[in-house]
Each structure stands twice: as C-alpha cells, then as structure tokens.
Design an enzyme around this catalytic site. Structure first.
Site: not given
Length: 288
Positions: A94, A196
């Site tokens: 991506l 996270d």
C-alpha cells in the site's frame, strides 16, 4: 531467502512470481523492510531473525482480525515463512501517505476507531493467544476484571522483565496493588484494541485511513487513545470525531497517565537508555 519468498508468494497468489525489483526501506527496529515487485505486482516484505517467526505470524493474525472488524484499510498478509536463517512476512503493498492534505482524513481516522471500539463482542479481557508489542512478548490471559488484567498482564509483566535484567524502577508488588486500586472503580466493556495505536503505525491509502503493526487484545478502549497521545498526539479533528461517536468516560485524564506507562515501560525494556529514566519519573509522578 529470496527464492523462498518468491516461492511462497507464488503459492499464495496462484501465479508464478519472481521479483525483478527490490528496494530496502527504513525500519524503526531490528527488522528489515523491503519493497519487492515485478512488472505487475508489488509487495512489502518484513524480514526478521528465524526465532521471530511466531511474532510475524501473530502480526498476520491481528491484521486479519482488524480487516474483519474495522473500517480501516488493512494490508492483506500474503504469506509468512522462513528459511534456515530468517523469518519473513509478505504484505500487500500500500503506497501510504503519512500526512494527508486536510483534517477530513484525520476525522475519519477517529470515526473508524470509535466504530471498532463500539463493538463489545467479548465479555472478558485478554486474547485467545499471546502476541507481541514491538519485539516484547505480550501476555493475554483472559481475566474477568480489567484492573487485574492491566495491573498484572501489562504493568506487572513489564516490571518483571526489567527486574530480570537487574532493573527495579519501583517495588513491583506495591505498584501492581496501586494500579489495581486506581482502576478498580472504572467500569469497562471490553473493546478490540489495535494495541499499539500511535502515529508511526497509521497512514492513509488514497485518503482512506489505514493502520498496521497491531498488538491486538480486548481491553479498555482508552488505552488506544492514551497511546495515541503519548509521543506524537494526533490532530484535534481525530479526537473530536472519536468523541462525537463514542465519548470518553469521566476520569479519562487521570487514567491516561496509568495507561501511557505501559508503552513507556515497553520502550524501557527494548531500548533502555533515557526510556528508563522517563519511565521511572512517570512512576514517581503517578505515586505522588
């Protein structure tokens, strides 16, 4: 190793793949990142030591779960594997923009996180398997009580790891009791967390919010928000959008400092140095 990577991509994608292009990317840790491709296809490859295969497999499972449960653009895991020396994970490539041109995209980032957090499909806190926060093993034993889970599986675990290195920032038993007491009256419904959630682990693909490098578990949604505010707070439009959909509970500002200690301690365990000083000062401030 690259023959193994090409072979596993070929098996997973059901066509013959052999990379003709390879570019090493910057990495924030000891893993090595690469972009590889041929004339038609490009992939992201994370390369680690052979002993890290379990960590990469956990990350792949977490990415798949976020794909199923969230609105975020999540890179598909093509395959994981190893040879006699290295382990690797291959993801869909991506082309991410870390800094979108307007706050509309950050608004959507906040909306997507609120949407994820609103799903309360678990009655307990934890996860089906242990995983990793960065390179640190993250225990996820199921608990009925949030205060017990966070105090023992998060703060207590990190303090124990430091103690095994000969570092004692605070008396472990005393501080675990302190954390339990601080969170005891806080009413929490378990949400699936990214685990996270901070600026380094997010971006935008064609202006669509994307997240990666997860450390998923079911816990207090405020942990994701607290982590996002720790080192590089996101634009106000992110937090405004989140609170429009799923307002934070009263008292979050007091709990935030407790939740932010977890990533601080993890950095202290991984990197030592000034992170140890930062964590110790944060603990002292909490105990005042």
């Amino acid at each position: 190793m690259w023959n193994s990577v090409n072979e596993q991509i070929s098996q997973a994608m059901h066509f013959d793949f052999k990379h003709t292009f390879k570019r090493q990317l910057k990495s924030p840790n000891n893993d090595r990142y690469f972009q590889i491709g041929d004339d038609l296809h490009h992939f992201f490859v994370k390369v680690a030591h052979l002993s890290d295969l379990e960590r990469l497999e956990c990350e792949a499972l977490n990415l798949k779960l976020l794909t199923q449960e969230s609105l975020y653009m999540i890179p598909d895991c093509i395959t994981t594997g190893c040879n006699i020396e290295f382990s690797f994970m291959v993801l869909e490539w991506l082309e991410l923009d870390k800094q979108p041109h307007n706050n509309t995209n950050w608004h959507e980032m906040g909306e997507y996180l609120a949407n994820l957090h609103q799903k309360h499909t678990q009655a307990m806190f934890g996860f089906d398997n242990d995983n990793f926060l960065g390179s640190t093993l993250q225990p996820n034993r199921w608990h009925k009580k949030w205060d017990v889970f966070f105090a023992e599986e998060r703060i207590g675990w990190q303090l124990q790891l430091l103690q095994e290195k000969g570092i004692e920032l605070v008396d472990q038993d005393t501080f675990i009791a302190f954390v339990k007491d601080a969170l005891h009256s806080h009413v929490v419904e378990p949400s699936l967390l990214h685990g996270d959630f901070w600026r380094r682990n997010m971006g935008f693909y064609n202006n669509v919010p994307s997240v990666f490098d997860p450390a998923c578990y079911y816990g207090d949604r405020e942990c994701d928000i607290a982590t996002s505010e720790l080192y590089a707070p996101l634009p106000d439009s992110f937090y405004d959008a989140y609170n429009d959909i799923y307002p934070l509970q009263v008292g979050y500002e007091h709990r935030r400092a407790i939740y932010q200690l977890y990533p601080m301690l993890n950095n202290a365990n991984i990197f030592a140095g000034h992170y140890l000083t930062e964590a110790k000062q944060h603990i002292q401030q909490l105990l005042k």
